[in-house]
Design a protein around this motif. Structure first.
Motif, PDB file in Angstrom:
ATOM      1  N   SER A   3       0.749  -1.015  -0.029  1.00  0.00           N
ATOM      2  CA  SER A   3       0.074   0.082   0.021  1.00  0.00           C
ATOM      3  C   SER A   3       1.022   1.293  -0.032  1.00  0.00           C
ATOM      4  O   SER A   3       1.526   1.683   0.898  1.00  0.00           O
ATOM      5  CB  SER A   3      -0.648   0.308   1.152  1.00  0.00           C
ATOM      6  N   SER A  10      -4.860   5.204  -0.563  1.00  0.00           N
ATOM      7  CA  SER A  10      -5.756   4.077   0.273  1.00  0.00           C
ATOM      8  C   SER A  10      -6.538   4.232   1.400  1.00  0.00           C
ATOM      9  O   SER A  10      -5.932   4.797   2.586  1.00  0.00           O
ATOM     10  CB  SER A  10      -4.687   3.909   0.752  1.00  0.00           C
ATOM     11  N   MET A  58      -7.031   0.436  -2.440  1.00  0.00           N
ATOM     12  CA  MET A  58      -5.902   0.781  -1.698  1.00  0.00           C
ATOM     13  C   MET A  58      -4.531   1.203  -3.144  1.00  0.00           C
ATOM     14  O   MET A  58      -4.919   0.076  -4.402  1.00  0.00           O
ATOM     15  CB  MET A  58      -5.317  -0.915  -1.351  1.00  0.00           C
TER      16      MET A  58
END
Length: 624
Positions: free
Chosen positions: A434, A472, A547
């Protein structure tokens, strides 16, 4: 100044007692009445700088006669010897390069100012430690060329401040070499094109401008203090009185609201100013004693991830780098462990960065410490409150494959922020699963969007990298986050079995939800993100869970994706109370001015009907 430091600490602790938990964590929010009061108290305090004594040049950072002892200490340190040789070798190309020219780019002289600084600092350093006159000759040419610029672009006073710092260091360090004619021309330029153009706004801000403007001004003023004692006294008093407005932003525990990149920028000039004041007056009047300031060196360590990238939230590029000012901070605290990240970099390569223009700080202050064996940071957790609360967990400090989890709070209207509240940075096995796309160059945007308008109506948020759809985090009903909606970190988990934080994201979506709690937990090697949403009684909520990742994705089933990066794989498993679909999206922005981006976005699309309460759960499970 000591009294003011005590006042700030007292007010901060008092606010913790008066406010709710959420309100306390908003203490440094720029709209806070507590901070407004604190800043008004700063304005009401004056500082009396002593009358200037006769100056001995050089007197800043590396005083006259200190060169030999520094070189002896450098020779005993393989790390510093490597840097020292690098500094000298970087001078050779400068000797063959024409002097800098006045050139405005993107409404700034900034690139020229920083290049003048780099050249002058390097060449002056090389002359002082080797005695090679060619370095001084070339440095003098650079100083005189800058002195003859038509102006130092005071309309963007950052440019002026950096030139002031460069000219001040060059004048002080080369004083014995310079002819009297050159001294006069350089110091008159310092006064007429710099110190007499002081731009009030830069000194009243609560961001990096304050540090840079005050830092550059103080260094130059101190360099010419023996010729202009009254001007120096007036400007140093001005700096010492106005500088605390930015220092409050480090409170309570060292977090820097503008993120990793601007920490390096602002804090370097902050250290430059404190170091210069201490060299001349024996004190920086308590500036470096402000709550959180020196602790912020740990903030920088924890926002450097195991892969060697930084956690690049807000206007920050992904590349991590050596920060020379940490060497001064480690010296002042007598704590070599603050240099653990720097030492690792020095053992391999020295990454380029804007901070490299300060590289002589590495040998000057590093040589005053025992760097034979730099201790590792023994802590695995970091939490800082203030304007931008963050939580970080690092499983270790030695391997690129160590696990890293960063969780971000704060609000979009703070300086240089993006709509990334509630976002998270996650590394496992040497892969950033991420990530944040980070900075897009201001020069590509300033003419097409209202880049520095931080209100809800600003077109700034249409930029792909800056809006919430690329981060994200969550997007609801295809709307931007509310810019003054604050994400609080309500709880943190700091045990061997469980790491993470609980974030209240409700303020980002105040028109659509009554509550959103994001609970991010790492247990063993499984990362779980639980988003508990309570839709308003009259509003349906289309929810997009995103994400951003450097991996590629492949659908495995109706509720799972497999993410791949080189030989590494991660399974993303989704559970939600309403019908949902998995998302596999590109990182191509919708606007002509959006730049190209690596990686892609994965996620979930679902809809909660009005009044519905439910939890979306996403698990990231390594495929070993």
């Amino acid at each position: 100044m000591k009294k003011l430091s005590v006042l700030i600490t007292f007010l901060f602790v008092g606010a913790l007692a008066i406010y709710s938990q959420e309100g306390a964590k908003m203490l440094i929010h720029q709209s806070s009445t507590v901070v407004e009061y604190l800043l008004s108290e700063i304005d009401s305090i004056t500082f009396k700088i002593p009358e200037t004594q006769a100056a001995v040049h050089p007197s800043l950072f590396l005083k006259k006669g200190e060169e030999a002892a520094m070189l002896e200490r450098i020779e005993r340190s393989p790390l510093l010897s490597k840097v020292h040789k690098s500094l000298i070798s970087e001078c050779a190309p400068i000797l063959r390069t024409a002097v800098s020219k006045y050139q405005i780019s993107a409404n700034r002289l900034l690139d020229v100012s920083e290049e003048v600084f780099r050249r002058v600092f390097l060449l002056s350093y090389a002359y002082r430690v080797t005695g090679t006159v060619s370095y001084a000759v070339r440095a003098e040419k650079e100083l005189l060329a800058a002195a003859r610029f038509q102006d130092w672009h005071p309309s963007h006073w950052l440019d002026t401040a950096i030139l002031l710092a460069a000219m001040g260091i060059g004048y002080d360090w080369l004083y014995d070499y310079l002819s009297e004619e050159s001294r006069i021309e350089i110091r008159e330029a310092i006064v007429e094109k710099g110190l007499n153009t002081v731009w009030e706004q830069g000194f009243n801000q609560t961001n990096n401008w304050n540090s840079v403007c005050n830092g550059g001004m103080v260094v130059a003023a101190l360099a010419v203090r023996d010729v202009y004692p009254e001007l120096t006294k007036k400007l140093v008093e001005k700096a010492v009185a106005s500088n605390p407005k930015v220092l409050t932003m480090y409170a309570p525990d060292g977090g820097y609201p503008e993120g990793y990149g601007y920490w390096g920028y602002g804090t370097t000039y902050q250290c430059l100013m404190s170091a210069a004041l201490i060299d001349v007056y024996g004190t920086d009047y308590g500036l470096s004693d402000y709550p959180g300031f020196m602790e912020s060196a740990r903030f920088r360590q924890f926002t450097t991830a195991p892969t060697g990238k930084c956690w690049n939230y807000s206007d920050c590029a992904e590349a991590a780098y050596i920060s020379p000012c940490v060497f001064w901070m480690a010296y002042r605290k007598n704590d070599p462990s603050l240099l653990a990240v720097e030492a690792r970099y020095l053992e391999s390569t020295i990454p380029y960065s804007a901070g490299e223009i300060f590289k002589p700080f590495i040998t000057i202050y590093g040589s005053r410490l025992d760097l034979t064996s730099v201790p590792e940071n023994s802590n695995h957790f970091w939490y800082s409150g203030g304007v931008t609360p963050i939580y970080v967990y690092r499983s270790g400090w030695k391997e690129t494959t160590d696990t890293y989890l960063g969780i971000k709070g704060g609000y979009a209207a703070s300086n240089h922020s993006h709509m990334d509240g509630g976002s998270f940075c996650y590394e496992y096995g040497g892969v950033r699963w991420s990530k944040d796309l980070g900075l897009q160059s201001y020069g590509t945007l300033e003419s097409v969007v209202t880049l520095w308008d931080m209100t809800d109506a600003s077109t700034r948020w249409n930029v792909f990298r800056l809006g919430n759809s690329s981060h994200s985090t969550l997007t609801i009903n295809n709307k931007h986050h509310k810019v003054n909606g604050v994400v609080f970190l309500k709880d943190t988990y700091m045990t061997d079995k469980k790491q993470g934080a609980l974030a209240d994201m409700s303020g980002l979506y105040s028109e659509d939800v009554d509550l959103i709690l994001r609970d991010i937990t790492l247990e063993g090697n499984i990362l779980t993100i639980k988003d508990s949403v309570e839709a308003k009684p009259t509003v349906d909520c289309d929810i997009q869970w995103i994400m951003n990742t450097e991996a590629t994705s492949e659908k495995e089933s109706d509720n799972s994706l497999v993410l791949s990066y080189l030989t590494k794989k991660m399974r993303m498993v989704v559970d939600a109370p309403c019908d949902f679909s998995l998302l596999q999206l590109t990182n191509v922005g919708p606007n002509s001015y959006d730049i190209a981006n690596s990686g892609c976005r994965v996620g979930v699309q679902t809809k909660f009907p009005a009044g519905f309460k439910g939890t979306i759960t996403v698990k990231l499970i390594p495929i070993e």
